[in-house]
Design an enzyme around this catalytic site. Structure first.
Site, PDB file in Angstrom:
ATOM      1  N   CYS A  69      22.860 -34.490 -18.386  1.00 13.16           N
ATOM      2  CA  CYS A  69      22.329 -35.768 -18.872  1.00 13.16           C
ATOM      3  C   CYS A  69      22.467 -35.827 -20.392  1.00 13.16           C
ATOM      4  CB  CYS A  69      20.862 -35.908 -18.470  1.00 13.16           C
ATOM      5  SG  CYS A  69      20.159 -37.480 -19.000  1.00 13.16           S
ATOM      6  N   CYS A  73      15.368 -35.427 -23.790  1.00 17.13           N
ATOM      7  CA  CYS A  73      13.954 -35.283 -23.427  1.00 17.13           C
ATOM      8  C   CYS A  73      13.583 -33.789 -23.472  1.00 17.13           C
ATOM      9  CB  CYS A  73      13.710 -35.857 -22.044  1.00 17.13           C
ATOM     10  SG  CYS A  73      14.446 -37.496 -21.836  1.00 17.13           S
ATOM     11  N   CYS A  76      12.967 -31.519 -20.360  1.00 15.15           N
ATOM     12  CA  CYS A  76      13.787 -31.669 -19.150  1.00 15.15           C
ATOM     13  C   CYS A  76      14.897 -30.629 -19.016  1.00 15.15           C
ATOM     14  CB  CYS A  76      14.386 -33.069 -19.110  1.00 15.15           C
ATOM     15  SG  CYS A  76      15.222 -33.375 -17.532  1.00 15.15           S
ATOM     16  N   CYS A 113      12.109 -40.603  -2.737  1.00 18.15           N
ATOM     17  CA  CYS A 113      12.393 -40.958  -4.131  1.00 18.15           C
ATOM     18  C   CYS A 113      13.645 -40.224  -4.600  1.00 18.15           C
ATOM     19  CB  CYS A 113      11.190 -40.578  -4.983  1.00 18.15           C
ATOM     20  SG  CYS A 113      11.458 -40.918  -6.718  1.00 18.15           S
ATOM     21  N   CYS A 144      12.438 -45.327  -3.275  1.00 18.69           N
ATOM     22  CA  CYS A 144      12.170 -45.299  -4.711  1.00 18.69           C
ATOM     23  C   CYS A 144      13.382 -44.667  -5.371  1.00 18.69           C
ATOM     24  CB  CYS A 144      10.926 -44.456  -4.979  1.00 18.69           C
ATOM     25  SG  CYS A 144      10.559 -44.271  -6.739  1.00 18.69           S
ATOM     26  N   ARG A 276      -0.690 -40.337  -8.633  1.00 24.89           N
ATOM     27  CA  ARG A 276      -0.002 -39.195  -7.983  1.00 24.89           C
ATOM     28  C   ARG A 276      -0.164 -37.900  -8.769  1.00 24.89           C
ATOM     29  NH1 ARG A 276       5.017 -40.992  -7.480  1.00 24.89           N
ATOM     30  NH2 ARG A 276       4.306 -42.125  -5.665  1.00 24.89           N
TER      31      ARG A 276
HETATM   32  N1  SAM Z   1      16.759 -39.640 -15.835  1.00 32.22           N
HETATM   33  C1  SAM Z   1      15.757 -40.485 -15.362  1.00 32.22           C
HETATM   34  C2  SAM Z   1      14.689 -40.774 -16.379  1.00 32.22           C
HETATM   35  O1  SAM Z   1      14.533 -40.028 -17.321  1.00 32.22           O
HETATM   36  O2  SAM Z   1      13.998 -41.791 -16.221  1.00 32.22           O
HETATM   37  C3  SAM Z   1      15.105 -40.026 -14.077  1.00 32.22           C
HETATM   38  C4  SAM Z   1      14.741 -38.588 -13.834  1.00 32.22           C
HETATM   39  S1  SAM Z   1      13.511 -37.880 -14.899  1.00 32.22           S
HETATM   40  C5  SAM Z   1      13.736 -36.196 -14.513  1.00 32.22           C
HETATM   41  C6  SAM Z   1      11.968 -38.399 -14.210  1.00 32.22           C
HETATM   42  C7  SAM Z   1      10.672 -37.888 -14.822  1.00 32.22           C
HETATM   43  O3  SAM Z   1      10.433 -36.540 -14.439  1.00 32.22           O
HETATM   44  C8  SAM Z   1      10.551 -37.841 -16.325  1.00 32.22           C
HETATM   45  O4  SAM Z   1      10.267 -39.086 -16.886  1.00 32.22           O
HETATM   46  C9  SAM Z   1       9.390 -36.887 -16.506  1.00 32.22           C
HETATM   47  O5  SAM Z   1       8.156 -37.604 -16.525  1.00 32.22           O
HETATM   48  C10 SAM Z   1       9.444 -35.999 -15.280  1.00 32.22           C
HETATM   49  N2  SAM Z   1       9.834 -34.613 -15.666  1.00 32.22           N
HETATM   50  C11 SAM Z   1      11.047 -34.190 -16.002  1.00 32.22           C
HETATM   51  N3  SAM Z   1      11.031 -32.876 -16.339  1.00 32.22           N
HETATM   52  C12 SAM Z   1       9.755 -32.464 -16.205  1.00 32.22           C
HETATM   53  C13 SAM Z   1       9.091 -31.220 -16.417  1.00 32.22           C
HETATM   54  N4  SAM Z   1       9.745 -30.144 -16.861  1.00 32.22           N
HETATM   55  N5  SAM Z   1       7.768 -31.146 -16.172  1.00 32.22           N
HETATM   56  C14 SAM Z   1       7.094 -32.236 -15.734  1.00 32.22           C
HETATM   57  N6  SAM Z   1       7.665 -33.442 -15.522  1.00 32.22           N
HETATM   58  C15 SAM Z   1       8.978 -33.559 -15.757  1.00 32.22           C
HETATM   59  C1  DTB Z   2       7.764 -38.073 -11.763  1.00 30.48           C
HETATM   60  O1  DTB Z   2       6.884 -38.600 -12.470  1.00 30.48           O
HETATM   61  N1  DTB Z   2       7.867 -36.767 -11.553  1.00 30.48           N
HETATM   62  C2  DTB Z   2       9.022 -36.477 -10.710  1.00 30.48           C
HETATM   63  C3  DTB Z   2       9.554 -37.891 -10.384  1.00 30.48           C
HETATM   64  N2  DTB Z   2       8.710 -38.743 -11.137  1.00 30.48           N
HETATM   65  C4  DTB Z   2      10.969 -38.207 -10.541  1.00 30.48           C
HETATM   66  C5  DTB Z   2       9.959 -35.521 -11.310  1.00 30.48           C
HETATM   67  C6  DTB Z   2       9.335 -34.202 -11.720  1.00 30.48           C
HETATM   68  C7  DTB Z   2      10.408 -33.305 -12.229  1.00 30.48           C
HETATM   69  C8  DTB Z   2       9.934 -31.935 -12.541  1.00 30.48           C
HETATM   70  C9  DTB Z   2      10.993 -31.062 -13.059  1.00 30.48           C
HETATM   71  C10 DTB Z   2      12.142 -30.852 -12.112  1.00 30.48           C
HETATM   72  O2  DTB Z   2      11.949 -30.548 -10.909  1.00 30.48           O
HETATM   73  O3  DTB Z   2      13.295 -30.919 -12.571  1.00 30.48           O
HETATM   74 FE1  SF4 Z   3      17.955 -37.124 -18.639  1.00 31.38          FE
HETATM   75 FE2  SF4 Z   3      15.966 -35.523 -17.974  1.00 31.38          FE
HETATM   76 FE3  SF4 Z   3      15.615 -37.302 -19.908  1.00 31.38          FE
HETATM   77 FE4  SF4 Z   3      15.844 -38.138 -17.324  1.00 31.38          FE
HETATM   78  S1  SF4 Z   3      14.200 -36.905 -18.183  1.00 31.38           S
HETATM   79  S2  SF4 Z   3      16.861 -39.004 -19.145  1.00 31.38           S
HETATM   80  S3  SF4 Z   3      17.295 -36.596 -16.564  1.00 31.38           S
HETATM   81  S4  SF4 Z   3      17.056 -35.578 -19.965  1.00 31.38           S
END
Ligand code: SAM
Ligand code: DTB
Ligand code: SF4
Length: 343
Positions: A69, A73, A76, A113, A144, A276
């Site tokens: 990606c 973030c 992530c 989702c 979703c 949630r």
């Molecule tokens: N790329 C898209 C976005 O950023 O909207 C969708 C996927 S993104 C992984 C969805 C959500 O997962 C993020 O907004 C964040 O709130 C949550 N998330 C991602 N990594 C995480 C982590 N290490 N711990 C907790 N929540 C996480």
């Molecule tokens: C949300 O708020 N949490 C989910 C879903 N929406 C997409 C994602 C959590 C991701 C946690 C880190 C991972 O598994 O990569």
């Molecule tokens: Fe990309 Fe992760 Fe950020 Fe979603 S949360 S935009 S997958 S870096």
């Protein structure tokens, strides 16, 4: 007086059953800072005005496109900027998605989702995802997707395909946000949420706690969520999963009671929404999970995996539900349905 007009007073604060979107920041702060047991009582009272307190809505996640990606973030594992060693893949074939959705349904989930590691999909990238939405819906699951920022017209295409929910989190307060993400703004996120709402899709929007934000930031995040009009129907509260290789790998663990407080405040502020208990459950004790549910959480991710990280097994969750006398919320017959079936 209808139940929706009910109200209680706790330490001078009026707590109502009716959803309101005119919360002031001071009101949110006063609520958040109540003695914990007063806050839990308020949350329990509000929860019971709108929901069966023993029913939990179960959503299953699938990462349909993983890693690489372009966004930054800091939490992530999927950002191309961090070396996290995850297995990346391009968009999954439709039949794999269908099989995963069938398994989720058989296990008892009511919502599926699908997450993709895009900054936002290009128009041509949306087409196969529309197919996935149609297939998953045909299986009888709520749908979703979480695809990042949406451009003009894309939410309408998703709505036409029958999408029920779009997940797009604000993640943290507007003030703290630039410490976590620099490649897109808080305002960009609000614009995507506006597009989703305008297209008639239900909104799933919450945040992550434990990023190093202050209590003021958590209060501010809740204030923004609770003044979205209407409220998001789904409010995921994640606790940071600290991933080696990300800038937040050594973040200080957030105090559990602060997490519970945030859930309870979300329940009071958005009385009719599903709150949630999201990422982070593998690091929580069963007692901590029970406390979060007692504080008004009534939804969970159900299934062995979140997107790239682990979630408790369905066997463990089923055992916990049985011990607590919880049931899985049944699929809604109508949107407003909230009946429950035994697991
Ligand atoms: N790329 C898209 C976005 O950023 O909207 C969708 C996927 S993104 C992984 C969805 C959500 O997962 C993020 O907004 C964040 O709130 C949550 N998330 C991602 N990594 C995480 C982590 N290490 N711990 C907790 N929540 C996480
Ligand atoms: C949300 O708020 N949490 C989910 C879903 N929406 C997409 C994602 C959590 C991701 C946690 C880190 C991972 O598994 O990569
Ligand atoms: Fe990309 Fe992760 Fe950020 Fe979603 S949360 S935009 S997958 S870096």
């Amino acid at each position: 007086m209808s139940p929706a007009d009910n109200e209680i007073r706790i330490r001078g604060l009026a707590i109502g059953a009716r959803p309101r979107t005119d919360w002031t920041l001071d009101e949110v702060k006063a609520l958040f800072e109540l003695p914990l047991f007063d806050l839990l009582y308020a949350a329990q009272w509000v929860h019971r005005q709108h929901f069966d307190p023993n029913a939990v809505q179960c959503s299953t996640l699938l990462s349909i496109k993983t890693g690489a990606c372009p966004e930054d973030c800091a939490y992530c594992p999927q950002s191309i900027r961090f070396d996290t060693g995850i297995e990346t893949h391009d968009l999954m074939p439709l039949d794999e998605v269908r099989k995963a959705a069938e398994r989720a349904k058989a296990a008892g989930a009511t919502r599926f989702c699908m997450g993709a590691s895009y900054r936002g999909p290009k128009d041509w990238q949306l087409e196969p995802i529309l197919e996935m939405v149609r297939e998953v819906k045909a299986i009888g699951l709520e749908t979703c997707v979480t695809l990042g920022l949406l451009r003009e017209g894309q939410a309408e295409r998703l709505a036409e395909a029958g999408l029920d929910y779009y997940n797009h989190n604000l993640d943290t307060s507007e003030a703290f946000y630039p410490k976590i993400i620099t490649t897109r703004t808080f305002a960009d996120r609000l614009e995507t949420l506006r597009r989703v709402r305008a297209a008639g899709i239900k909104v799933c929007c919450g945040g992550i706690l434990g990023l190093g934000e202050s209590r003021e930031d958590r209060i501010s995040l809740l204030h923004v969520l609770a003044t979205l009009d209407p409220h998001p129907e789904s409010v995921p509260i994640n606790r940071l999963v600290r991933i080696p290789g990300t800038p937040l790998e050594n973040a200080t663990e957030l105090d559990s009671f602060e997490f519970v407080r945030t859930i309870a405040a979300a329940r009071v502020l958005m009385p009719a929404s599903h709150v949630r208990l999201s990422a982070g459950r593998t690091e929580f004790s069963e007692e901590m999970q029970a406390l979060c549910l007692l504080a008004g959480a009534n939804s969970m991710f159900y299934g062995e995996k979140l997107l790239t990280t682990a979630n408790p097994s369905t066997a463990d969750d089923d055992a916990l539900f049985a011990r607590l006398g919880l049931v899985r919320e049944s699929a809604p017959v109508r949107d407003e349905s909230r009946s429950a079936v035994a697991t």
